[in-house]
Design a protein around this motif. Structure first.
Motif, PDB file in Angstrom:
ATOM      1  N   GLY A  60     -43.702 -68.649 -11.977  1.00 58.05           N
ATOM      2  CA  GLY A  60     -44.437 -67.236 -11.969  1.00 58.05           C
ATOM      3  C   GLY A  60     -43.746 -65.949 -11.925  1.00 58.05           C
ATOM      4  N   VAL A  61     -44.501 -64.919 -11.646  1.00 61.69           N
ATOM      5  CA  VAL A  61     -43.690 -63.582 -11.619  1.00 61.69           C
ATOM      6  C   VAL A  61     -44.359 -63.118 -10.331  1.00 61.69           C
ATOM      7  CG1 VAL A  61     -43.671 -61.321 -12.622  1.00 61.69           C
ATOM      8  CG2 VAL A  61     -43.961 -63.243 -14.143  1.00 61.69           C
ATOM      9  N   ARG A  62     -43.431 -62.525  -9.721  1.00 59.79           N
ATOM     10  CA  ARG A  62     -43.597 -62.029  -8.290  1.00 59.79           C
ATOM     11  C   ARG A  62     -42.907 -60.465  -8.271  1.00 59.79           C
ATOM     12  NH1 ARG A  62     -45.036 -65.685  -3.931  1.00 59.79           N
ATOM     13  NH2 ARG A  62     -45.124 -67.698  -4.811  1.00 59.79           N
ATOM     14  N   PHE A  63     -43.425 -59.726  -6.970  1.00 58.04           N
ATOM     15  CA  PHE A  63     -42.668 -58.573  -6.822  1.00 58.04           C
ATOM     16  C   PHE A  63     -42.614 -58.429  -5.510  1.00 58.04           C
ATOM     17  CE2 PHE A  63     -47.163 -57.900  -6.468  1.00 58.04           C
ATOM     18  CZ  PHE A  63     -47.437 -56.515  -5.700  1.00 58.04           C
ATOM     19  N   PRO A  64     -41.625 -57.620  -4.937  1.00 58.01           N
ATOM     20  CA  PRO A  64     -41.810 -57.246  -3.441  1.00 58.01           C
ATOM     21  C   PRO A  64     -42.514 -56.252  -2.970  1.00 58.01           C
ATOM     22  CG  PRO A  64     -39.760 -56.394  -4.354  1.00 58.01           C
ATOM     23  CD  PRO A  64     -40.571 -56.863  -5.520  1.00 58.01           C
ATOM     24  N   LEU A  65     -42.987 -56.120  -1.785  1.00 61.93           N
ATOM     25  CA  LEU A  65     -43.698 -54.970  -0.834  1.00 61.93           C
ATOM     26  C   LEU A  65     -43.046 -55.048   0.361  1.00 61.93           C
ATOM     27  CD1 LEU A  65     -47.496 -55.572  -1.792  1.00 61.93           C
ATOM     28  CD2 LEU A  65     -46.038 -53.466  -2.397  1.00 61.93           C
ATOM     29  N   ILE A  66     -42.787 -53.840   0.922  1.00 66.67           N
ATOM     30  CA  ILE A  66     -42.169 -53.697   2.140  1.00 66.67           C
ATOM     31  C   ILE A  66     -43.171 -53.243   3.262  1.00 66.67           C
ATOM     32  CG2 ILE A  66     -40.104 -53.444   1.282  1.00 66.67           C
ATOM     33  CD1 ILE A  66     -40.453 -50.313   2.089  1.00 66.67           C
ATOM     34  N   GLN A  67     -42.992 -53.757   4.449  1.00 67.77           N
ATOM     35  CA  GLN A  67     -43.907 -53.309   5.470  1.00 67.77           C
ATOM     36  C   GLN A  67     -42.934 -52.130   6.337  1.00 67.77           C
ATOM     37  OE1 GLN A  67     -45.515 -56.008   8.327  1.00 67.77           O
ATOM     38  NE2 GLN A  67     -46.847 -54.457   9.388  1.00 67.77           N
ATOM     39  N   ARG A  68     -43.566 -50.979   6.355  1.00 66.37           N
ATOM     40  CA  ARG A  68     -42.702 -49.913   7.237  1.00 66.37           C
ATOM     41  C   ARG A  68     -42.731 -50.237   8.672  1.00 66.37           C
ATOM     42  NH1 ARG A  68     -39.756 -47.241   3.697  1.00 66.37           N
ATOM     43  NH2 ARG A  68     -40.808 -46.595   1.908  1.00 66.37           N
ATOM     44  N   PRO A  69     -41.817 -49.853   9.557  1.00 70.18           N
ATOM     45  CA  PRO A  69     -41.758 -50.047  10.957  1.00 70.18           C
ATOM     46  C   PRO A  69     -42.541 -48.976  11.554  1.00 70.18           C
ATOM     47  CG  PRO A  69     -39.870 -48.842  10.341  1.00 70.18           C
ATOM     48  CD  PRO A  69     -40.388 -49.486   8.972  1.00 70.18           C
ATOM     49  N   SER A  70     -43.007 -49.372  12.801  1.00 76.62           N
ATOM     50  CA  SER A  70     -43.887 -48.392  13.583  1.00 76.62           C
ATOM     51  C   SER A  70     -43.324 -47.170  13.908  1.00 76.62           C
ATOM     52  CB  SER A  70     -44.514 -49.009  14.889  1.00 76.62           C
ATOM     53  OG  SER A  70     -45.350 -50.137  14.284  1.00 76.62           O
ATOM     54  N   TYR A  71     -43.457 -45.926  13.571  1.00 80.77           N
ATOM     55  CA  TYR A  71     -42.814 -44.656  14.027  1.00 80.77           C
ATOM     56  C   TYR A  71     -43.690 -43.794  14.090  1.00 80.77           C
ATOM     57  CZ  TYR A  71     -42.890 -43.775   9.076  1.00 80.77           C
ATOM     58  OH  TYR A  71     -43.260 -43.223   7.743  1.00 80.77           O
ATOM     59  N   GLU A  72     -43.266 -42.538  14.207  1.00 80.84           N
ATOM     60  CA  GLU A  72     -44.170 -41.160  14.644  1.00 80.84           C
ATOM     61  C   GLU A  72     -44.824 -40.684  13.078  1.00 80.84           C
ATOM     62  OE1 GLU A  72     -45.687 -40.139  17.497  1.00 80.84           O
ATOM     63  OE2 GLU A  72     -44.600 -41.994  17.985  1.00 80.84           O
ATOM     64  N   GLY A  73     -44.402 -41.191  12.054  1.00 83.19           N
ATOM     65  CA  GLY A  73     -44.656 -40.577  10.872  1.00 83.19           C
ATOM     66  C   GLY A  73     -46.179 -41.293  10.070  1.00 83.19           C
ATOM     67  N   ILE A  74     -46.385 -40.564   9.016  1.00 77.43           N
ATOM     68  CA  ILE A  74     -47.811 -40.744   8.496  1.00 77.43           C
ATOM     69  C   ILE A  74     -47.818 -42.117   8.076  1.00 77.43           C
ATOM     70  CG2 ILE A  74     -48.507 -38.437   8.430  1.00 77.43           C
ATOM     71  CD1 ILE A  74     -47.477 -38.417   5.502  1.00 77.43           C
ATOM     72  N   HIS A  75     -46.790 -42.720   7.563  1.00 82.66           N
ATOM     73  CA  HIS A  75     -46.932 -43.995   6.913  1.00 82.66           C
ATOM     74  C   HIS A  75     -46.494 -45.240   7.693  1.00 82.66           C
ATOM     75  CE1 HIS A  75     -47.595 -42.220   3.093  1.00 82.66           C
ATOM     76  NE2 HIS A  75     -46.466 -41.280   3.395  1.00 82.66           N
ATOM     77  N   SER A  76     -46.476 -44.987   9.076  1.00 76.99           N
ATOM     78  CA  SER A  76     -46.019 -45.926  10.123  1.00 76.99           C
ATOM     79  C   SER A  76     -46.891 -47.205   9.890  1.00 76.99           C
ATOM     80  CB  SER A  76     -46.297 -45.397  11.567  1.00 76.99           C
ATOM     81  OG  SER A  76     -46.202 -46.414  12.634  1.00 76.99           O
ATOM     82  N   GLY A  77     -46.074 -48.345   9.980  1.00 79.29           N
ATOM     83  CA  GLY A  77     -46.583 -49.582   9.755  1.00 79.29           C
ATOM     84  C   GLY A  77     -47.351 -50.147   8.647  1.00 79.29           C
ATOM     85  N   GLN A  78     -47.343 -49.226   7.465  1.00 82.17           N
ATOM     86  CA  GLN A  78     -48.164 -49.350   6.346  1.00 82.17           C
ATOM     87  C   GLN A  78     -47.204 -50.331   5.347  1.00 82.17           C
ATOM     88  OE1 GLN A  78     -49.530 -46.012   4.304  1.00 82.17           O
ATOM     89  NE2 GLN A  78     -50.694 -45.309   6.195  1.00 82.17           N
ATOM     90  N   MET A  79     -47.686 -51.052   4.281  1.00 76.25           N
ATOM     91  CA  MET A  79     -47.386 -51.888   3.285  1.00 76.25           C
ATOM     92  C   MET A  79     -47.122 -50.774   2.135  1.00 76.25           C
ATOM     93  SD  MET A  79     -47.193 -54.641   4.679  1.00 76.25           S
ATOM     94  CE  MET A  79     -46.340 -55.497   2.979  1.00 76.25           C
ATOM     95  N   ALA A  80     -46.078 -51.078   1.409  1.00 81.99           N
ATOM     96  CA  ALA A  80     -45.398 -50.026   0.453  1.00 81.99           C
ATOM     97  C   ALA A  80     -44.566 -50.736  -0.554  1.00 81.99           C
ATOM     98  CB  ALA A  80     -44.643 -48.917   1.086  1.00 81.99           C
ATOM     99  N   LEU A  81     -44.348 -50.254  -1.643  1.00 80.61           N
ATOM    100  CA  LEU A  81     -43.423 -50.353  -2.622  1.00 80.61           C
ATOM    101  C   LEU A  81     -42.150 -50.025  -1.996  1.00 80.61           C
ATOM    102  CD1 LEU A  81     -45.535 -49.581  -5.774  1.00 80.61           C
ATOM    103  CD2 LEU A  81     -44.653 -51.876  -5.337  1.00 80.61           C
ATOM    104  N   PRO A  82     -40.882 -50.504  -2.463  1.00 79.55           N
ATOM    105  CA  PRO A  82     -39.751 -49.992  -1.942  1.00 79.55           C
ATOM    106  C   PRO A  82     -39.372 -48.648  -2.779  1.00 79.55           C
ATOM    107  CG  PRO A  82     -39.474 -52.042  -3.243  1.00 79.55           C
ATOM    108  CD  PRO A  82     -40.902 -51.703  -2.869  1.00 79.55           C
ATOM    109  N   GLY A  83     -38.917 -47.775  -2.039  1.00 81.02           N
ATOM    110  CA  GLY A  83     -38.612 -46.494  -2.630  1.00 81.02           C
ATOM    111  C   GLY A  83     -38.507 -45.374  -1.749  1.00 81.02           C
ATOM    112  N   GLY A  84     -38.512 -43.962  -2.243  1.00 75.71           N
ATOM    113  CA  GLY A  84     -38.440 -42.977  -1.352  1.00 75.71           C
ATOM    114  C   GLY A  84     -38.199 -41.741  -2.107  1.00 75.71           C
ATOM    115  N   ARG A  85     -37.702 -40.765  -1.226  1.00 70.47           N
ATOM    116  CA  ARG A  85     -37.635 -39.527  -1.479  1.00 70.47           C
ATOM    117  C   ARG A  85     -36.420 -38.686  -2.713  1.00 70.47           C
ATOM    118  NH1 ARG A  85     -37.395 -35.529   3.361  1.00 70.47           N
ATOM    119  NH2 ARG A  85     -39.702 -36.244   3.314  1.00 70.47           N
ATOM    120  N   TYR A  86     -36.679 -38.320  -3.610  1.00 68.04           N
ATOM    121  CA  TYR A  86     -35.565 -37.936  -4.533  1.00 68.04           C
ATOM    122  C   TYR A  86     -34.579 -36.920  -3.816  1.00 68.04           C
ATOM    123  CZ  TYR A  86     -33.645 -35.146  -8.626  1.00 68.04           C
ATOM    124  OH  TYR A  86     -32.570 -34.713  -9.334  1.00 68.04           O
TER     125      TYR A  86
END
Length: 213
Positions: A60-86
């Motif tokens: 089959g075909v799969r893709f990765p998702l990451i779980q962010r660690p707990s921190y003080e930011g707005i995306h704390s603990g959330q599931m996300a696609l890998p990536g980030g800021r330019y």
């Protein structure tokens, strides 16, 4: 879902107009009391890039998702696609998605073949204009999480995105204390909601055009 057939389909499909806002809106959280959600920023959005990395595994075909660690930011603990800021070193947002994915999950950017991208997406919570990049790799990656940025990596089948039983909704209390009604994808027992779910919703629209299951 055949990997080669799917990626050939996507290579052609991304050259055509994208579903865009209509797809995003289906997974948009709303305030539990029915009031509109408004977020205003005094500065222009920064650019970013995330990666939908497709690979073949167990037929089959799969893709990765990451779980962010707990921190003080707005995306704390959330599931996300890998990536980030330019960053200034990046040639474009495609390069951002590849560079950040290599940093976060250990996939060498030179081994990823770019298929194309979805619509650029404004992440209001963090004031970023994000390009969801679709890429493929010809082998099952050995994922290496960057511990400061990634708590866990899951690798759901792409087919799960178009399984109606995986699409759910629940009330959530976000970090600011507001209660919201949040549509989400239930993937590998994780709640994938917010901006990530909205971007994936556009990918789902495209997958639903794929003639082979």
């Amino acid at each position: 879902m055949n990997f080669d057939e799917l990626t050939r389909f996507l290579e052609k499909r991304v050259q055509q107009p994208m579903p865009g806002e209509a797809a995003h809106q289906r997974m948009k959280p709303k305030m539990a009391d029915g009031s509109p959600l408004r977020l205003k920023h005094s500065t222009p959005p920064r650019k970013g890039g995330v990666l939908i990395l497709l690979y073949e595994d167990e037929g089959g075909v799969r893709f990765p998702l990451i779980q962010r660690p707990s921190y003080e930011g707005i995306h704390s603990g959330q599931m996300a696609l890998p990536g980030g800021r330019y960053e200034n070193e990046d040639l474009d947002q495609f390069h951002t998605a590849l560079r950040e994915s290599q940093e976060e999950i250990g996939v060498e950017k030179d081994k990823v073949e770019i298929i194309g991208s979805l619509s650029e997406f404004f992440v209001a919570a963090s004031n970023h204009m994000v390009l969801p990049v679709i890429g493929k790799i010809d082998h099952k990656p050995s994922f290496i999480p960057e511990p400061r940025e990634v708590d866990d990596i899951i690798t759901p089948p792409v087919m799960h995105l178009i399984d109606p039983s995986r699409l759910k909704e629940k009330e959530m209390t976000v970090r600011s204390g507001f209660k919201m009604i949040c549509p989400y994808f239930d993937l590998e027992g994780r709640t994938v909601w917010g901006a990530t779910a909205m971007m994936l919703s556009e990918f789902v629209d495209i997958l639903n055009e794929y003639p082979v299951r």
